[in-house]
Design a protein around this motif. Structure first.
Motif, mmCIF file in Angstrom:
data_model
loop_
_atom_site.group_PDB
_atom_site.id
_atom_site.type_symbol
_atom_site.label_atom_id
_atom_site.label_comp_id
_atom_site.label_asym_id
_atom_site.label_seq_id
_atom_site.Cartn_x
_atom_site.Cartn_y
_atom_site.Cartn_z
ATOM 1 N N THR A 2 0.822 -1.206 0.000
ATOM 2 C CA THR A 2 0.000 0.000 0.000
ATOM 3 C C THR A 2 0.853 1.251 0.000
ATOM 4 N N LEU A 4 -0.775 4.578 -0.390
ATOM 5 C CA LEU A 4 -1.600 5.559 0.324
ATOM 6 C C LEU A 4 -2.709 4.807 1.042
ATOM 7 N N SER A 5 -2.838 5.080 2.327
ATOM 8 C CA SER A 5 -3.858 4.389 3.093
ATOM 9 C C SER A 5 -4.657 5.412 3.900
ATOM 10 N N ARG A 7 -7.800 6.081 6.463
ATOM 11 C CA ARG A 7 -8.683 5.396 7.415
ATOM 12 C C ARG A 7 -9.549 6.390 8.168
ATOM 13 N N SER A 23 -12.618 5.355 4.209
ATOM 14 C CA SER A 23 -11.386 4.572 4.167
ATOM 15 C C SER A 23 -11.145 4.063 2.754
ATOM 16 N N GLU A 25 -7.624 2.471 0.051
ATOM 17 C CA GLU A 25 -6.198 2.196 -0.085
ATOM 18 C C GLU A 25 -5.789 2.263 -1.538
ATOM 19 N N PRO A 27 -2.743 0.884 -3.732
ATOM 20 C CA PRO A 27 -1.512 0.094 -3.763
ATOM 21 C C PRO A 27 -0.485 0.735 -4.707
ATOM 22 N N GLU A 59 -6.937 9.086 9.516
ATOM 23 C CA GLU A 59 -5.518 8.968 9.159
ATOM 24 C C GLU A 59 -5.343 9.053 7.658
ATOM 25 N N ARG A 61 -2.151 7.981 5.589
ATOM 26 C CA ARG A 61 -0.756 7.542 5.630
ATOM 27 C C ARG A 61 -0.242 7.357 4.214
ATOM 28 N N ASP A 64 3.835 5.011 4.669
ATOM 29 C CA ASP A 64 3.961 4.756 6.106
ATOM 30 C C ASP A 64 4.237 5.977 6.968
ATOM 31 N N TYR A 207 -13.299 2.301 -6.378
ATOM 32 C CA TYR A 207 -14.127 2.595 -5.206
ATOM 33 C C TYR A 207 -15.289 3.451 -5.682
ATOM 34 N N HIS A 217 -16.458 -1.442 -3.482
ATOM 35 C CA HIS A 217 -15.028 -1.531 -3.787
ATOM 36 C C HIS A 217 -14.764 -2.851 -4.475
#
Ligand SMILES: Nc1ncnc2c1ncn2[C@@H]1O[C@H](COP(=O)(O)OP(=O)(O)OP(=O)(O)O)[C@@H](O)[C@H]1O
Ligand SMILES: [Mg+2]
Lengths: 235, 290
Positions: A2, A4-5, A7, A23, A25, A27, A59, A61, A64, A207, A217
């Protein structure tokens, strides 16, 4: 893996809550499409990622590290470039100046000549217009310039907010081809669209959002034949 | 009065109006805001130059550069203290902040300088130059020369430096500027610095030609404003040419028509010009905001 994540993202405008716990993600190396009808909150999501709009909670992220709370120039410095809905070009500047500005604040000291040449190879029409003011370009050319300007910083994640709005079908398919080419060159892309057909053609994953929430999704290939489902969601 | 004498004096005043107008235009293009405290920045520059040159006996160029540097600092402080937190408020609110700032700065200046009127000696005590029947004051030539130099530097700055390009970009599209990674907060701060540095420099040049007192800024603000309006308020070359025009018009009017109306003559001409060209001589669109 991943890249960009997101949440439980919450964001809005004053007392208007648009995103209530979104939320998703993205990849690395993929094209992810985010679909939804007018007012679903797609632009709000993109602007919150890019740091144009402060997010109230959740969040974001990226590789990370937390992005939420960073101002837009710090998000940009991490390697994320947004091509906004409406394009946000520097109208009185030439094509060349617009492109140059895309690179001036980039992470590493850029070779502006080589980068510009790269953009011109991808978008040959821009080369013909190089000394024209951005305001004098057609809608399709403006979209190419906005995309080219974003590429000038060599981002690792490209965010595209409804790039095909108002464009002729032939330009839409050209843009689709370019998105695939960019992705083949290693760029990860989050694409916001209302053009479902185009999005399903270029995206790996999709999505669908409605009223600030993700309602569907799946892999683009699986959703190819679910036109009815899309029309019920996108209304 | 001799025409050449009047033209040179008009150009000298006009270069000062142009510098004031440039400061106003820079802030306007960045914030859509007229800075009503800009005259007081000029006044502050005049007093900084005066203190450095007259009281501390520093050489004139040093006093001048000091005024520019401290003026720039003052601009950054104003942006930080008075504007950063309220920057998204309605522009009427922001305009009122600048009016308040203007009153405040005049008040501050009265603490050390009282209500006295100070004279600032010219930069060098050379004799007046006579050219035929024309009499030219060296201070006028110096003013024109320095103003031209500052304008040239400004032009090069906007054209060739990264910060200058980023400032122009921010003026044209602030969202676009954020998208290309420009730290717009830093651009705002730099814009205020630059505008205030120009204003303070104009103050040092203005002091020997006018006089030095805490309320001196008002007249320059009005003339600079007129110059900016004439130039369309969005145009840097427009502001410069507008400044020259205002300076020359009022000199010629005072020399040939009547000194009684000299101070308002420029405004009269401006009303006529705006009647014919509502967007100013160089404006593209109507000036809609305060
Ligand atoms: N600047 C703003 N101030 C107040 N409300 C806003 C603002 N921008 C968007 N909204 C509201 O937030 C909601 C989501 O808007 P958003 O722009 O994110 O939708 P979108 O999915 O991008 O729609 P579109 O496809 O029309 O671009 C809408 O109800 C909209 O009216
Ligand atoms: Mg949108």
């Amino acid at each position: 893996m991943t890249m960009l994540s997101i949440r439980n993202l919450e964001a809005g405008y004053g007392s208007l809550k648009v995103l209530r716990g979104l939320s998703l993600e993205v990849p690395r190396g993929r094209v992810v499409a985010l679909l939804g009808g007018n007012g679903a909150g797609k632009t709000t999501t993109m602007n919150a990622i890019a740091g144009l709009l402060p997010a109230a909670g959740g969040e974001i992220r990226f590789e990370d590290r937390e992005l939420r709370g960073l101002p837009s120039h710090r998000v940009f410095a991490r390697g994320i470039a947004l091509v906004a809905q409406g394009r946000a070009l520097f109208a009185e500047m030439t094509v060349r100046e617009n492109l140059e500005l895309g690179a001036l604040a980039a992470r590493s000291r850029p070779d502006i000549v080589a980068l510009t040449e790269d953009v011109f190879r991808r978008f040959p029409r821009l080369r013909e217009r190089v000394e024209q003011r951005a305001a004098s370009l057609s809608g399709g050319e403006q979209q190419m310039l906005a995309t080219g300007r974003a590429l000038m910083s060599r981002p690792s994640l490209l965010l595209l907010d409804e790039p095909t709005t108002g464009l002729a079908p032939i330009i839409v398919s050209e843009l689709g081809r370019i998105i695939r080419e960019l992705n083949a060159g290693g760029l990860t892309i989050l694409l916001v669209e209302q053009n479902v057909r185009m999005a399903l053609q270029v995206a790996d994953e999709v999505y669908v959002m409605r009223n600030g929430e993700i309602v569907l999704h799946g892999a683009a290939a699986e959703l190819q034949n679910s036109d009815e489902m899309f029309s019920s969601y996108l209304g | 009065m001799n025409l050449v004498t009047l033209l040179v004096a008009g150009l000298a005043n006009g270069s000062l109006y142009a510098l004031v107008a440039l400061g106003l235009v820079l802030i306007y293009k960045t914030h859509d805001l007229v800075n009503f405290a800009h005259g007081e920045i000029l006044m502050a520059g005049g007093f900084i130059g005066f203190t450095a040159y007259q009281t501390m006996h520093l050489p004139y160029p040093v006093a001048f550069l000091l005024a520019i540097a401290l003026g720039g600092l003052l601009g950054a402080v104003i942006e930080l203290v008075a504007f950063r937190r309220v920057a998204d408020q309605h522009h009427i609110t922001l305009a009122m902040v600048t009016v308040g700032l203007s009153v405040f700065m005049k008040g501050i200046a009265r603490v050390p300088f009282g209500t006295d009127i100070y004279t600032f000696p010219p930069a060098f005590s050379a004799d007046r130059i006579t050219l035929g029947s024309a009499v030219i004051a060296p201070q006028h030539l110096l003013t024109i020369g320095i103003a031209a130099l500052l304008t040239l530097l400004l032009f090069l700055f906007f054209r060739y430096t990264t910060l200058g390009k980023q400032m122009r970009a921010t003026q044209q599209n602030i969202t676009g500027a954020r998208l290309v990674g420009i730290n717009t907060g830093r651009v705002f701060s730099s814009t205020w610095s630059l505008a205030a540095a120009l204003g303070a420099g104009a103050g040092v040049l203005a002091a020997p030609l006018s006089l030095l007192y805490p309320d001196m800024g008002t007249n320059f603000l009005l003339k600079g404003f007129a110059a900016a309006v004439l130039g369309g308020f969005e145009s840097v070359p427009g502001a410069i040419i507008g400044g020259f025009l205002v300076g020359i018009i009022e000199m010629l009017f005072g020399g040939y028509v009547s000194t009684a109306f000299q101070q308002v003559s420029a405004f009269f001409i401006i009303i006529v010009i705006l009647f014919i060209r509502p967007n100013g001589l160089f404006g593209r669109r109507a000036v809609a905001r305060v």
